[in-house]
Design an enzyme around this catalytic site. Structure first.
Site, PDB file in Angstrom:
ATOM      1  N   ARG A 313      42.160  32.097  48.436  1.00 18.92           N
ATOM      2  CA  ARG A 313      43.440  32.779  48.653  1.00 18.92           C
ATOM      3  C   ARG A 313      43.884  32.701  50.111  1.00 18.92           C
ATOM      4  O   ARG A 313      45.083  32.596  50.399  1.00 18.92           O
ATOM      5  CB  ARG A 313      43.319  34.239  48.203  1.00 18.92           C
ATOM      6  CG  ARG A 313      44.652  35.007  48.190  1.00 18.92           C
ATOM      7  CD  ARG A 313      44.478  36.377  47.556  1.00 18.92           C
ATOM      8  NE  ARG A 313      45.746  37.045  47.306  1.00 18.92           N
ATOM      9  CZ  ARG A 313      46.279  37.964  48.105  1.00 18.92           C
ATOM     10  NH1 ARG A 313      45.636  38.333  49.210  1.00 18.92           N
ATOM     11  NH2 ARG A 313      47.434  38.530  47.818  1.00 18.92           N
ATOM     12  N   ILE A 345      53.206  37.102  48.353  1.00 16.37           N
ATOM     13  CA  ILE A 345      52.056  36.774  47.521  1.00 16.37           C
ATOM     14  C   ILE A 345      51.566  38.106  46.963  1.00 16.37           C
ATOM     15  O   ILE A 345      51.250  39.032  47.710  1.00 16.37           O
ATOM     16  CB  ILE A 345      50.960  36.032  48.320  1.00 16.37           C
ATOM     17  CG1 ILE A 345      49.754  35.719  47.429  1.00 16.37           C
ATOM     18  CG2 ILE A 345      50.564  36.777  49.573  1.00 16.37           C
ATOM     19  CD1 ILE A 345      48.722  34.819  48.109  1.00 16.37           C
ATOM     20  N   SER A 346      51.591  38.230  45.652  1.00 19.49           N
ATOM     21  CA  SER A 346      51.294  39.517  45.018  1.00 19.49           C
ATOM     22  C   SER A 346      49.872  39.973  45.309  1.00 19.49           C
ATOM     23  O   SER A 346      48.988  39.172  45.637  1.00 19.49           O
ATOM     24  CB  SER A 346      51.485  39.413  43.504  1.00 19.49           C
ATOM     25  OG  SER A 346      52.822  39.153  43.175  1.00 19.49           O
ATOM     26  N   ALA A 347      49.653  41.275  45.190  1.00 19.81           N
ATOM     27  CA  ALA A 347      48.296  41.811  45.301  1.00 19.81           C
ATOM     28  C   ALA A 347      47.405  41.100  44.295  1.00 19.81           C
ATOM     29  O   ALA A 347      47.818  40.861  43.144  1.00 19.81           O
ATOM     30  CB  ALA A 347      48.299  43.312  45.038  1.00 19.81           C
ATOM     31  N   PRO A 348      46.192  40.717  44.680  1.00 17.13           N
ATOM     32  CA  PRO A 348      45.348  39.940  43.768  1.00 17.13           C
ATOM     33  C   PRO A 348      45.053  40.638  42.446  1.00 17.13           C
ATOM     34  O   PRO A 348      44.875  39.968  41.429  1.00 17.13           O
ATOM     35  CB  PRO A 348      44.079  39.688  44.578  1.00 17.13           C
ATOM     36  CG  PRO A 348      44.127  40.632  45.737  1.00 17.13           C
ATOM     37  CD  PRO A 348      45.567  40.909  46.002  1.00 17.13           C
TER      38      PRO A 348
END
Length: 682
Positions: A313, A345-348
């Site tokens: 990531r 980038i969204s929270a994982p």
């Protein structure tokens, strides 16, 4: 034996001045109020205790003038003086009490200033572990301290089996770490560590010489209670730490509980236990993130777990520190002129949730709307390999170019990044087995439905009303004229822009001190100019009698209000004096023209245990009517549904087939331009 034959350095104990401080809304010290109070007390010797939403302050000299000024500044709501009665026997006698005051005063300024900051629990564990080791305790004795501490907390259910090993491992690192060698430290951290270490040594010397009037481990357990209190760690998280601390040494067994208290057991989802000993090894950080998501059930499918372990990531957000890349939070990659995030980038954990909903398999053709950095597309590429293909699109040239560069560097040869409107799809590459939107939509984009294979699946975060949205996984139901949900999760995404389903969001900054702002959407009837100053108008407050407990979800009351209130619910993030939202980030609010009513809570305890009662605070010309309307809707939800009922179901039809979907209560039929959504409450 002389009472001080060891020549222990004992400070002259002051006669502590005592005050109980009340904060606006009786909601406890907010981070902003705590920071202001800590700044005002700079240079003072003081310690404090959080109690029943108030703060009990003890200072070496009277602080009446200081507190009066904070009242005038509206930082605190009021204060009353009192008599400080130290728990002398609890801390082992006069000498033990003097040691306690020393360590409390060393810890209190930073603990107060850090109210609401992340990892306060972990920092507290590091400090307490320093004290326990300095007291000469071996690992089993230290675990016994945690067990003693746990007996003074509510009973808990242990974490899920899949999460236990990783959580205990993280706790073991904290318990055995050298707190003085943290890579990143806050101002004053070395002094705090030294104070806890000195306190442990002095308490051990008192115990060895027979001058401690209570058992050493019992005294250390009470230091844990006070330290976690200063750190504002919720009691259920304290109980979780106690369980983990016990298991560091005794984890081979399976204790039924770590508490023998008579309080009702707390239903607890163990939150992540992070080590604040910073590691910069990406593989270690990534595997820790994956282990955490397996424990929380965000990750369940072996193929998706493997993809998360393989895709780096941090390579997709190179301008962010490696450690930050593996924190469970969104990272902005583009903002508008007003500073509002328009791509991220969204929270994982959200990425994991959506991929589990999507169910992409080897050989699938997948369309992703919302390329952002390319990270999600890289994960999809791994899932559909070796012969599957992924197309990811975005509306900004710079985002597409960056995503393509990241994907090439990651070796994602089966993924193509293109400049296109995701809501229009890519008909030249259709049909798709899976279509995923990683941006929010206010309605169903009809073109993409026609590009979905007959047995395909669409995953899309769709707004219901206002800010309330859910990530839906839709499949055709029977003959394909209507759609069923195979999965539905609470989620909020950056909205679509520039295209077929441009979801217009207008953020209204509130005037005055602080950074409170209001999210509004085009379908809402709201006077945006009036909203800028609405919080400056007199308030009307009502409490509902509806109680939520530790671990109770808010998502269903949010959904209910989004349906039954004409304008749904809007997010009101931020902080300002006098604003007492129900969460630290802000609140949810109902809107009616020139008036607003937001959610708040007040804490209490009954025969069942601790609870948070939902309240509503209105502002504007219709403050009372709107607040009462929202309160009545919450009471209706609790009376007929509540958190104990099964989750609702969802059905969808496009506009041409909307009449095929009916509901007994018209409030739960959400008609949009392109679609009808029906919510079926059990």
């Amino acid at each position: 034996m002389d009472w001080n034959d060891e020549n222990l350095p004992l400070p002259d104990e002051p006669k502590w001045w005592h005050a109980t401080i009340r904060f606006p809304g009786d909601a406890g010290a907010t981070p902003k109020a705590a920071t202001a109070l800590a700044a005002a007390l700079s240079g003072w010797r003081f310690h404090f205790l959080r109690k029943e939403g108030n703060l009990r302050l003890r200072t070496e000299r009277p602080a009446a003038d200081l507190l009066d000024q904070l009242v005038a500044d509206e930082v605190v709501a009021g204060w009353v003086g009192g008599i400080y009665e130290p728990e002398i026997e609890t801390f082992g006698g006069e000498q033990g009490m003097a040691i306690a005051h020393e360590v409390w005063c060393a810890d209190s300024p930073a603990a107060l200033a850090e109210t609401g900051s992340p990892y306060a629990r972990e920092r507290c564990i590091l400090l307490l572990s320093t004290m326990n080791r300095a007291a000469g305790l071996d690992p089993f004795e230290i675990s016994d301290v945690w067990a003693t501490f746990g007996n003074l907390r509510p009973a808990i259910d242990p974490p899920q089996a899949a999460y236990q090993a990783s959580a205990i491992t993280a706790m073991r690192r904290l318990v055995h770490a050298d707190a003085a060698k943290r890579d990143t430290t806050e101002p004053g951290w070395p002094d705090r560590v030294a104070a806890f270490e000195d306190a442990g040594r002095r308490l051990a010397r008192l115990a060895t010489s027979g001058q401690l009037r209570r058992g050493l481990r019992a005294v250390l357990a009470h230091h844990a209670i006070f330290a976690f209190n200063r750190a504002a760690t919720p009691v259920a998280e304290q109980a979780a730490a106690a369980w983990l601390g016990w298991n560091v040494a005794f984890g081979d067994g399976d204790p039924a509980t770590v508490s023998s208290s008579q309080s009702a057991p707390v239903t607890l989802i163990f939150k992540r236990m992070e080590s604040t000993i910073t590691t910069t090894d990406p593989a270690e950080l990534r595997n820790a993130m994956v282990d955490k998501f397996i424990g929380s059930s965000h990750l369940r499918t072996p193929a998706i777990i493997d993809a998360f372990r393989d895709v780096e990531r941090h390579r997709f957000i190179p301008d962010v520190e490696v450690v930050a890349a593996y924190v469970d939070d969104a990272v902005s990659v583009k903002n508008d002129r007003d500073g509002e995030m328009i791509s991220c980038i969204s929270a994982p954990s959200i990425v994991a949730t959506q991929l589990e909903q999507l169910g992409a398999e080897p050989g699938h053709k997948v369309l992703e709307a919302g390329a952002a950095t390319g990270y999600n597309a890289a994960l999809l590429g791994r899932l559909v390999a070796p012969v599957g293909r992924v197309w990811t699109v975005d509306v900004d040239t710079d985002l597409v170019s960056t995503a393509a560069k990241h994907l090439a560097a990651a070796g994602a040869s089966n993924v193509t990044a293109l400049l296109a409107d995701g809501a229009a799809g890519l008909p030249e590459h259709a049909p798709f087995d899976r279509i995923q939107f990683t941006v929010g939509a206010g309605d169903i984009p009809l073109p993409v439905l026609n590009q979905l294979a007959p047995d395909g699946r669409l995953v899309i975060p769709m707004r219901i009303r206002g800010s309330i949205s859910r990530s839906f996984a839709f499949e055709r139901d029977g003959d394909g004229e209507t759609w069923k949900t195979v999965s539905c999760e609470m989620a909020t995404f950056v909205p679509l822009r520039k295209g077929v389903c441009d979801d217009v969001r207008t953020v209204v900054p509130m005037a005055g001190e602080g950074n409170v702002r209001l999210e509004t959407y085009s379908e809402q009837l709201v006077d945006r100019e009036a909203m800028r100053t609405v919080l400056d108008e007199p308030s009307y407050q009502v409490y509902t009698g509806v109680k939520l407990r530790q671990g109770s979800p808010w998502e269903w009351v949010y959904l209910w209000l989004a349906c039954v209130l004409p304008n749904g619910l809007s997010r009101v993030p931020g902080r300002r004096p006098g604003f007492t939202p129900h969460f630290g980030w802000g609140s949810m609010a109902a809107l009616d023209g020139d008036s607003l009513a937001y959610l708040t809570v007040r804490e209490g305890e009954d025969t069942v245990g601790r609870f948070w009662e939902i309240g509503v605070i209105g502002h504007g010309p219709r403050a009372a009517d709107l607040a009462e309307q929202v309160a009545a809707a919450i009471q209706e939800w609790d009376r007929y549904y509540g958190n104990d009922a099964p989750a609702p179901g969802f059905r969808m039809a496009t506009a041409a087939n909307r009449d095929l979907l009916k509901a007994a209560d018209s409030r739960f039929v959400i008609d949009k331009t392109n679609s009808r959504l029906v919510i079926d409450w059990p």
